[in-house]
Motif scaffolding. Structure first.
Motif, PDB file in Angstrom:
ATOM      1  N   GLN A 168       1.022  -1.322   0.080  1.00 28.07           N
ATOM      2  CA  GLN A 168       0.072   0.075   0.058  1.00 28.07           C
ATOM      3  C   GLN A 168       0.680   1.272   0.082  1.00 28.07           C
ATOM      4  OE1 GLN A 168      -1.995  -0.403   3.538  1.00 28.07           O
ATOM      5  NE2 GLN A 168      -3.488  -1.941   2.753  1.00 28.07           N
ATOM      6  N   TRP A 194      -0.625  -0.878  -4.867  1.00 27.91           N
ATOM      7  CA  TRP A 194      -1.206   0.722  -4.840  1.00 27.91           C
ATOM      8  C   TRP A 194      -0.178   1.492  -5.485  1.00 27.91           C
ATOM      9  CZ3 TRP A 194      -3.922   2.197   0.180  1.00 27.91           C
ATOM     10  CH2 TRP A 194      -4.864   1.293   0.700  1.00 27.91           C
ATOM     11  N   GLY A 196      -0.248   4.675  -6.804  1.00 24.75           N
ATOM     12  CA  GLY A 196      -0.073   5.877  -6.466  1.00 24.75           C
ATOM     13  C   GLY A 196       0.014   6.956  -7.439  1.00 24.75           C
ATOM     14  N   ARG A 227      -4.007  -0.734  -8.782  1.00 25.56           N
ATOM     15  CA  ARG A 227      -5.133   0.647  -8.220  1.00 25.56           C
ATOM     16  C   ARG A 227      -4.421   1.456  -7.412  1.00 25.56           C
ATOM     17  NH1 ARG A 227      -8.311  -1.521  -3.173  1.00 25.56           N
ATOM     18  NH2 ARG A 227      -6.775  -2.896  -2.059  1.00 25.56           N
ATOM     19  N   ASN A 228      -5.232   2.652  -7.210  1.00 24.90           N
ATOM     20  CA  ASN A 228      -4.777   3.919  -6.765  1.00 24.90           C
ATOM     21  C   ASN A 228      -3.826   4.453  -7.553  1.00 24.90           C
ATOM     22  OD1 ASN A 228      -5.086   5.558  -4.428  1.00 24.90           O
ATOM     23  ND2 ASN A 228      -3.061   5.140  -3.897  1.00 24.90           N
ATOM     24  N   MET A 255      -9.814   2.732  -7.059  1.00 23.72           N
ATOM     25  CA  MET A 255      -8.930   3.893  -6.117  1.00 23.72           C
ATOM     26  C   MET A 255      -8.206   4.954  -7.018  1.00 23.72           C
ATOM     27  SD  MET A 255      -7.746   1.483  -2.755  1.00 23.72           S
ATOM     28  CE  MET A 255      -6.955   2.984  -2.138  1.00 23.72           C
ATOM     29  N   GLY A 256      -8.222   4.725  -8.377  1.00 25.03           N
ATOM     30  CA  GLY A 256      -7.453   5.523  -9.036  1.00 25.03           C
ATOM     31  C   GLY A 256      -8.214   6.724 -10.075  1.00 25.03           C
ATOM     32  N   VAL A 323      -6.124  10.598  -7.294  1.00 29.21           N
ATOM     33  CA  VAL A 323      -6.153   9.287  -6.578  1.00 29.21           C
ATOM     34  C   VAL A 323      -6.868   9.189  -5.349  1.00 29.21           C
ATOM     35  CG1 VAL A 323      -4.156   8.496  -8.207  1.00 29.21           C
ATOM     36  CG2 VAL A 323      -3.878   9.154  -5.597  1.00 29.21           C
ATOM     37  N   SER A 324      -7.327   8.034  -4.643  1.00 29.07           N
ATOM     38  CA  SER A 324      -7.987   7.961  -3.548  1.00 29.07           C
ATOM     39  C   SER A 324      -6.909   8.156  -2.114  1.00 29.07           C
ATOM     40  CB  SER A 324      -8.540   6.697  -3.489  1.00 29.07           C
ATOM     41  OG  SER A 324      -9.285   6.436  -2.175  1.00 29.07           O
ATOM     42  N   SER A 326      -3.233   9.313  -1.392  1.00 30.58           N
ATOM     43  CA  SER A 326      -1.631  10.117  -2.058  1.00 30.58           C
ATOM     44  C   SER A 326      -0.827  10.309  -0.775  1.00 30.58           C
ATOM     45  CB  SER A 326      -1.962  11.038  -2.761  1.00 30.58           C
ATOM     46  OG  SER A 326      -2.710  11.942  -2.223  1.00 30.58           O
TER      47      SER A 326
END
Length: 327
Positions: A168, A194, A196, A227-228, A255-256, A323-324, A326
């Motif tokens: 993460q 994730w 980012g 994701r993210n 999440m992105g 993004v969700s 950061s």
């Protein structure tokens, strides 16, 4: 897993906190304390909240002294940061202590490094290290999770038994992504990265993901989370033709900054109806593309299309999306 709350469950077990007060002087003579059966919980050791007492190494030493660790199946490392003094023990010390104690944990199968909430420390401020030292030290691990990517190092490694890997981050460096992609994980069924934003060192490109998308080193993979990410549309376009997708049971691109372009690319690629679940929550999709996804995939595929709190912002004609997770 979420960064707003501490883990309540890990490795299939409820999390139990080793009491911090047991390192205080008045408890120095304590030889035992009430706790569940060691194998029935995931043990968490670390500084929890703003009133935390004692260093992480003090807590860990007392933990080893008072708990029969031989039956422990899951272990969670909470914060090693001194929240009031704005100081910290270097994560290398944490890593070294865990490596040195490997013979004390013969039953350990799940390990999480950095169960630190946003209130305690922003995810982009969590300093990590060469975390593959833990994979080398614990060859029987089946689950490994890491939160934070500042100074994170993940050189290519081979691990025979690892089934689940989660990293993460508010920004995952390309060097880390390439290290994961070059690793051999013959038993890995679940990979969650994730990616980012470049604002926090998330500079991975699609080319860095190529070995993961090919899946040659991940013969058992059944769940993939990429994701993210700020490049979520590009990720989806690459997944549309990625060989690994054909054998997945679930795919997570949540999440992105996912827009209609990425969703359309995913729909226009290889069939996805074999999936049990497709997670796109937190997204920037229009009502039209949501309807197309439902029409093409429901009810065979469980869809999560919840936009959550993703909002497009405009200023002087410039469009901003985020993004969700950061900072």
């Amino acid at each position: 897993m979420t960064i707003n709350h501490h883990l309540a469950e890990f490795g299939g077990l409820p999390v139990f906190d080793f009491p911090e007060h047991l390192v205080e002087p008045e408890h120095a003579a304590a030889t035992s304390f009430d706790h569940p059966a060691v194998e029935s919980v995931a043990w968490r050791v670390g500084r929890i909240g703003w009133d935390s007492e004692g260093s992480w190494t003090d807590l860990f030493d007392r933990f080893l002294e008072l708990v029969d660790t031989t039956g422990i199946r899951a272990f969670v490392v909470a914060s090693w940061v001194d929240l009031e003094e704005d100081g910290y023990e270097p994560v290398d010390v944490v890593l070294q202590r865990l490596v040195a104690a490997r013979d004390r944990f013969p039953a350990l199968r799940a390990l999480f490094l950095g169960d630190i909430t946003q209130e305690e420390n922003e995810i982009s401020w969590i300093t990590q290290g060469r975390v593959t030292e833990l994979l080398d030290a614990y060859p029987e691990l089946t689950e490994f999770g890491v939160r934070g990517s500042e100074q994170l190092s993940f050189p290519a490694v081979r691990h025979e038994r690892l089934e689940k890997l989660t990293i993460q981050a508010g920004g995952l460096p390309a060097t880390v992504v390439r290290g994961v992609a070059a690793s051999d994980f013959p038993a890995l069924t679940h990979l969650d990265l994730w990616l980012g934003t470049p604002n926090y060192n998330g500079n991975a490109e699609i080319a860095d993901l190529a070995p993961i998308l090919a899946g040659d080193r991940l013969p058992a993979l059944r769940h993939l989370g990429l994701r993210n990410s700020e490049i979520q549309d590009d990720v989806c376009a690459a997944l549309a033709a990625a060989p690994v997708v054909a054998r997945l049971e679930s795919l997570d691109v949540s999440m992105g900054i996912l827009t209609d372009a990425g969703a359309a690319a995913l729909l226009g690629g290889q069939p996805l109806t074999h999936l049990e679940r497709l997670d796109l929550h937190y997204n920037y999709l229009s009502a039209e593309i949501r309807d197309r996804l439902r029409e093409a995939l429901s009810p065979k595929v469980e869809l999560d299309l919840d936009p959550g709190d993703a909002e497009t912002h405009s200023h002087n004609g410039e469009v901003w999306r985020y993004v969700s997770v950061s900072e």
